[in-house]
Motif scaffolding. Structure first.
Motif, PDB file in Angstrom:
ATOM      1  N   GLN A 186       0.833  -1.206   0.000  1.00 38.66           N
ATOM      2  CA  GLN A 186       0.000   0.000   0.000  1.00 38.66           C
ATOM      3  C   GLN A 186       0.876   1.268   0.000  1.00 38.66           C
ATOM      4  O   GLN A 186       0.653   2.201  -0.772  1.00 38.66           O
ATOM      5  CB  GLN A 186      -0.906  -0.030   1.243  1.00 38.66           C
ATOM      6  CG  GLN A 186      -1.755   1.207   1.455  1.00 38.66           C
ATOM      7  CD  GLN A 186      -2.916   1.261   0.481  1.00 38.66           C
ATOM      8  OE1 GLN A 186      -3.230   0.255  -0.168  1.00 38.66           O
ATOM      9  NE2 GLN A 186      -3.550   2.417   0.360  1.00 38.66           N
ATOM     10  N   ALA A 187       1.890   1.257   0.858  1.00 41.37           N
ATOM     11  CA  ALA A 187       2.765   2.437   0.970  1.00 41.37           C
ATOM     12  C   ALA A 187       3.568   2.640  -0.316  1.00 41.37           C
ATOM     13  O   ALA A 187       3.704   3.773  -0.805  1.00 41.37           O
ATOM     14  CB  ALA A 187       3.703   2.283   2.166  1.00 41.37           C
ATOM     15  N   VAL A 188       4.084   1.561  -0.892  1.00 43.69           N
ATOM     16  CA  VAL A 188       4.861   1.677  -2.138  1.00 43.69           C
ATOM     17  C   VAL A 188       3.963   2.168  -3.278  1.00 43.69           C
ATOM     18  O   VAL A 188       4.350   3.035  -4.073  1.00 43.69           O
ATOM     19  CB  VAL A 188       5.531   0.330  -2.510  1.00 43.69           C
ATOM     20  CG1 VAL A 188       6.109   0.373  -3.919  1.00 43.69           C
ATOM     21  CG2 VAL A 188       6.635  -0.011  -1.507  1.00 43.69           C
ATOM     22  N   PHE A 189       2.731   1.622  -3.351  1.00 44.17           N
ATOM     23  CA  PHE A 189       1.789   2.077  -4.384  1.00 44.17           C
ATOM     24  C   PHE A 189       1.491   3.573  -4.228  1.00 44.17           C
ATOM     25  O   PHE A 189       1.465   4.309  -5.198  1.00 44.17           O
ATOM     26  CB  PHE A 189       0.485   1.262  -4.323  1.00 44.17           C
ATOM     27  CG  PHE A 189       0.502   0.030  -5.187  1.00 44.17           C
ATOM     28  CD1 PHE A 189       1.509  -0.921  -5.069  1.00 44.17           C
ATOM     29  CD2 PHE A 189      -0.481  -0.177  -6.142  1.00 44.17           C
ATOM     30  CE1 PHE A 189       1.528  -2.053  -5.873  1.00 44.17           C
ATOM     31  CE2 PHE A 189      -0.469  -1.306  -6.956  1.00 44.17           C
ATOM     32  CZ  PHE A 189       0.534  -2.242  -6.815  1.00 44.17           C
ATOM     33  N   GLU A 190       1.258   3.996  -2.993  1.00 47.77           N
ATOM     34  CA  GLU A 190       0.906   5.408  -2.782  1.00 47.77           C
ATOM     35  C   GLU A 190       2.058   6.333  -3.139  1.00 47.77           C
ATOM     36  O   GLU A 190       1.857   7.373  -3.776  1.00 47.77           O
ATOM     37  CB  GLU A 190       0.463   5.630  -1.328  1.00 47.77           C
ATOM     38  CG  GLU A 190      -0.924   5.069  -1.063  1.00 47.77           C
ATOM     39  CD  GLU A 190      -1.399   5.335   0.362  1.00 47.77           C
ATOM     40  OE1 GLU A 190      -2.356   4.668   0.794  1.00 47.77           O
ATOM     41  OE2 GLU A 190      -0.818   6.205   1.037  1.00 47.77           O
ATOM     42  N   VAL A 191       3.265   5.951  -2.742  1.00 44.06           N
ATOM     43  CA  VAL A 191       4.424   6.792  -3.064  1.00 44.06           C
ATOM     44  C   VAL A 191       4.646   6.812  -4.581  1.00 44.06           C
ATOM     45  O   VAL A 191       4.875   7.874  -5.184  1.00 44.06           O
ATOM     46  CB  VAL A 191       5.689   6.282  -2.331  1.00 44.06           C
ATOM     47  CG1 VAL A 191       6.950   6.957  -2.870  1.00 44.06           C
ATOM     48  CG2 VAL A 191       5.556   6.546  -0.827  1.00 44.06           C
ATOM     49  N   SER A 192       4.538   5.649  -5.237  1.00 39.19           N
ATOM     50  CA  SER A 192       4.714   5.578  -6.701  1.00 39.19           C
ATOM     51  C   SER A 192       3.700   6.474  -7.402  1.00 39.19           C
ATOM     52  O   SER A 192       4.038   7.225  -8.320  1.00 39.19           O
ATOM     53  CB  SER A 192       4.514   4.143  -7.197  1.00 39.19           C
ATOM     54  OG  SER A 192       5.422   3.264  -6.591  1.00 39.19           O
ATOM     55  N   MET A 193       2.455   6.366  -6.966  1.00 36.95           N
ATOM     56  CA  MET A 193       1.390   7.143  -7.609  1.00 36.95           C
ATOM     57  C   MET A 193       1.625   8.636  -7.443  1.00 36.95           C
ATOM     58  O   MET A 193       1.476   9.408  -8.394  1.00 36.95           O
ATOM     59  CB  MET A 193       0.047   6.748  -6.976  1.00 36.95           C
ATOM     60  CG  MET A 193      -1.141   7.273  -7.708  1.00 36.95           C
ATOM     61  SD  MET A 193      -1.251   6.573  -9.372  1.00 36.95           S
ATOM     62  CE  MET A 193      -2.289   5.154  -9.046  1.00 36.95           C
ATOM     63  N   GLU A 194       2.023   9.022  -6.237  1.00 40.40           N
ATOM     64  CA  GLU A 194       2.188  10.456  -5.974  1.00 40.40           C
ATOM     65  C   GLU A 194       3.345  11.038  -6.798  1.00 40.40           C
ATOM     66  O   GLU A 194       3.196  12.109  -7.388  1.00 40.40           O
ATOM     67  CB  GLU A 194       2.419  10.675  -4.469  1.00 40.40           C
ATOM     68  CG  GLU A 194       2.237  12.127  -4.061  1.00 40.40           C
ATOM     69  CD  GLU A 194       2.179  12.271  -2.528  1.00 40.40           C
ATOM     70  OE1 GLU A 194       1.653  11.371  -1.850  1.00 40.40           O
ATOM     71  OE2 GLU A 194       2.675  13.297  -2.028  1.00 40.40           O
ATOM     72  N   VAL A 195       4.464  10.327  -6.857  1.00 41.62           N
ATOM     73  CA  VAL A 195       5.586  10.898  -7.626  1.00 41.62           C
ATOM     74  C   VAL A 195       5.366  10.751  -9.137  1.00 41.62           C
ATOM     75  O   VAL A 195       5.844  11.568  -9.917  1.00 41.62           O
ATOM     76  CB  VAL A 195       6.969  10.333  -7.183  1.00 41.62           C
ATOM     77  CG1 VAL A 195       7.298  10.775  -5.770  1.00 41.62           C
ATOM     78  CG2 VAL A 195       7.059   8.847  -7.331  1.00 41.62           C
ATOM     79  N   ALA A 196       4.612   9.727  -9.560  1.00 39.63           N
ATOM     80  CA  ALA A 196       4.294   9.599 -10.996  1.00 39.63           C
ATOM     81  C   ALA A 196       3.373  10.739 -11.423  1.00 39.63           C
ATOM     82  O   ALA A 196       3.590  11.392 -12.445  1.00 39.63           O
ATOM     83  CB  ALA A 196       3.650   8.243 -11.279  1.00 39.63           C
ATOM     84  N   GLN A 197       2.324  10.976 -10.628  1.00 42.72           N
ATOM     85  CA  GLN A 197       1.400  12.063 -10.978  1.00 42.72           C
ATOM     86  C   GLN A 197       2.097  13.414 -10.900  1.00 42.72           C
ATOM     87  O   GLN A 197       1.761  14.334 -11.645  1.00 42.72           O
ATOM     88  CB  GLN A 197       0.167  12.017 -10.075  1.00 42.72           C
ATOM     89  CG  GLN A 197      -0.711  10.802 -10.370  1.00 42.72           C
ATOM     90  CD  GLN A 197      -2.048  10.849  -9.666  1.00 42.72           C
ATOM     91  OE1 GLN A 197      -2.347  11.786  -8.945  1.00 42.72           O
ATOM     92  NE2 GLN A 197      -2.867   9.833  -9.890  1.00 42.72           N
ATOM     93  N   ALA A 198       3.090  13.533 -10.017  1.00 45.16           N
ATOM     94  CA  ALA A 198       3.841  14.791  -9.921  1.00 45.16           C
ATOM     95  C   ALA A 198       4.542  15.093 -11.238  1.00 45.16           C
ATOM     96  O   ALA A 198       4.672  16.258 -11.643  1.00 45.16           O
ATOM     97  CB  ALA A 198       4.847  14.729  -8.775  1.00 45.16           C
ATOM     98  N   ILE A 199       5.011  14.046 -11.927  1.00 47.92           N
ATOM     99  CA  ILE A 199       5.658  14.235 -13.231  1.00 47.92           C
ATOM    100  C   ILE A 199       4.670  14.850 -14.225  1.00 47.92           C
ATOM    101  O   ILE A 199       4.993  15.782 -14.965  1.00 47.92           O
ATOM    102  CB  ILE A 199       6.219  12.892 -13.760  1.00 47.92           C
ATOM    103  CG1 ILE A 199       7.423  12.465 -12.911  1.00 47.92           C
ATOM    104  CG2 ILE A 199       6.598  12.981 -15.238  1.00 47.92           C
ATOM    105  CD1 ILE A 199       8.008  11.107 -13.272  1.00 47.92           C
TER     106      ILE A 199
END
Lengths: 405, 405
Positions: free
Chosen positions: A258-271
């Motif tokens: 869950q934590a890895v998914f959330e961090v991935s999503m947040e930095v991907a969307q930041a791009i």
């Protein structure tokens, strides 16, 4: 012109993962452009890499070496070391060897990463000269500075962090990313680095990263151009006092996932939010597909259409262009009379034609926002996919027409 | 900003094919926006149509009716009658019925064509009111006026004409086209009309048109967006005093094929030269492919890349972007070390890396021209394909951000 992207959130240090930043003056004197990351002994490391056939020299090397023991990640910006052939491979290996020498480790334990202009020779000497300073700078609370150190055309640094508690022990997942153009990651991403202090066996870590990338980095597009240098790395230092995760199951794994998914999503969307010239952050959701692939085909047809992207820039609810893109996406036997299209919550097309209830004012109100949702209901099955993208602005053309000059 | 597109060449009249133009005031009062074309009794007619699943109402009707006897083609601009559902079909049928009534023929012999904004109801009454004037205007030497009458965002009319002599008889092939945006024809084209006074049985005519379109209209792209309204029609009036062509062979057929191919190519390329905001006319040639499809995949990856298109606009020989696009085109087992890339006659990449002989000055000299060739040698086989496209300019964004407002 980043959309909905503020200052960096708090990036919690990850025990066992240190970052050091230095300036090699690759493109501009004084710019932070070399980042060294050190993984504690016993760390496991997973990576996903671009599928572009012209993958850069550092990608070729990092792909090979991630199979073995990994201790250092060495990143430079300002030069992609791509399209540089055999000399490029030697240059990448050389910088790694020098770092290994300074750190007193095996050179195969250093993975190289490069981003910047394609086709120029890597300035090996400049990078090597900056290594001692980067090593001297290594510390666990350097994430924010490193997020700046990996930027190219980015206007803002990108990072995210999560913590969870398991059996009384706090586990951290922190990640940073860079990228604003040449963004359509394919089974990988622009540069992304995520670290956790959980202890995870490599095959489980690799699967976890692949799953997370497939739902985040691999669902963003700015211009449809898959980079030659995409890489995303996930490091597990194992410093948290918890049992090793050996299988993709159990409560601890679920929390970490869950934590890895959330961090991935947040930095991907930041791009995407920082996409070149972006004035809109656009979520394209395709539901009701018979297959995931057809949902993606429709989503990317919409997300890459320059006509839709310019209409988004103009805040013009030009829904005909959306229908046209759906219709050309190559979905077999597409029955247009089953298709509904929504702009935000407003139904703009019902059963393949203009929705009877739709008014231009409703559409204009949604398009006036900076964050816009386009939802397409195909009415063919239960598959769904979501893609994030930007608009196409005057600024986009300006940035890319002037990038090298 | 059309590239290398001058005034219309001489468009020879085609005996048995008359054109009449009128103004219905669909988008602007006084603008020529209705074109009627009359085919002499005994004409054969072939058509190719968009593969966009959201094909417009007139396309649905024209596709059905081209199977039977065709006497009139009725075109309006300013409204695409697409995404309009069942009422759109009725509207198209209605205008055809009215024309048939005025002309005293069966309504099934009238084929409708529309181009313009998607999703607005067709202004049936305005079009019907313009029909008597269009019929009164019918004449064989009206091609140039008709070429203007079918324009939308086009800045210049587009036409081409060829004549050849067979057994002492002169045969004419004349064609016109329109289109500047939403251009990536798929087995069809934007609106194109070609007529000849040769006599050709319908199946041979249909194959001839399909072959010609596949080498011309189906090889151009401006923005990758396949239109909902693409149609290309080929009419053979049979007025030339020559034997009927019943098979795709013999000297007469060869001459006709040559003329039809040349006219198709010229009016198709004219669409690209007048592409929205175009400042460059770009020929992307992909040689040495193992299959035609992979040549096309590589060609379109290059032709659609916004990064390459903006570099073309900036006259920047940013060859790294070309390599990156080739690498992401999805060619299976692509061996990049066999790939050479040329800009004009200049070799910019050799065996997958920067060519040793290449200098930035050589590339800049080619890019400074208005007409630019990009040639990619894949080194995998004998297939080759050519695609024509444009750059991506500030003007492109301006045109498409402001098109409806």
């Amino acid at each position: 012109m980043a959309v909905g992207l503020g200052p960096l959130p708090i990036l919690h240090p990850v025990p066992g993962f240190e970052l050091g930043i230095a300036s090699a003056g690759i493109k501009r004197p004084g710019r932070k452009d070399v980042v060294v990351m050190r993984c504690a002994e016993g760390s496991t490391v997973a990576g996903v890499f671009t599928l572009n056939a012209f993958c850069a020299a550092p990608v070729i090397l990092a792909k090979q070496r991630v199979q073995g023991t990994v201790r250092y990640l060495l990143t430079n910006t300002g030069n992609a070391n791509a399209g540089t052939g055999e000399p490029g491979l030697q240059a990448a290996a050389h910088t790694c060897a020098r770092l290994a020498e300074l750190a007193g480790i095996d050179e195969g334990a250093v993975l190289p990463f490069s981003t910047g202009v394609i086709g120029e020779p890597l300035p090996v000497e400049k990078i090597e000269a900056a290594l001692p300073a980067a090593l001297a700078d290594l510390k666990v609370d350097n994430w924010a500075v490193a997020a700046e150190g990996i930027m190219t055309t980015d206007t803002l640094p990108k990072g995210a962090s999560r913590q969870f508690v398991h059996d009384g022990v706090t586990v951290t997942v922190t990640g940073i990313s860079k990228g604003a153009g040449m963004i359509r990651p394919n089974m990988a991403t622009m540069l992304g680095y995520i670290a956790t202090d959980a202890r995870v066996v490599q095959p489980v870590l690799q699967d976890l990263l692949r799953d997370a990338a497939n739902k985040s980095f691999n669902r963003i597009t700015i211009d449809g151009d898959t980079s030659t240098n995409d890489c995303c790395m996930l490091v597990a230092t194992g410093q948290a006092a918890l049992p090793e995760i050996r299988e993709a199951k159990g409560e601890l794994f679920a929390k970490l996932k869950q934590a890895v998914f959330e961090v991935s999503m947040e930095v991907a969307q930041a791009i995407v939010r920082d996409g070149e010239g972006a004035t809109k952050f656009v979520t394209v959701q395709v539901n009701g597909g018979a297959t995931h692939q057809e949902c993606l085909d429709v989503g990317y047809a919409v997300a890459h259409s320059p006509l839709i992207k310019t209409a988004l820039f103009a805040s013009d609810p030009n829904w005909g262009r959306i229908l046209a893109a759906v219709g050309r996406a190559g979905v077999p036997q597409l029955d247009v009379s089953r298709i509904d299209v929504f702009l935000g919550e407003v139904c703009i097309a019902r059963q393949g034609g203009r929705a009877p209830t739709y008014t231009e004012e409703q559409g204009a109100a949604v398009m006036a926002e900076a964050e816009i949702g386009i939802r397409i209901e195909l009415g063919r099955g239960d598959c769904r996919e979501t893609i994030w993208t930007t608009d196409l602005s005057h600024e986009y053309v300006k940035i890319n027409a002037e990038y090298r000059t």
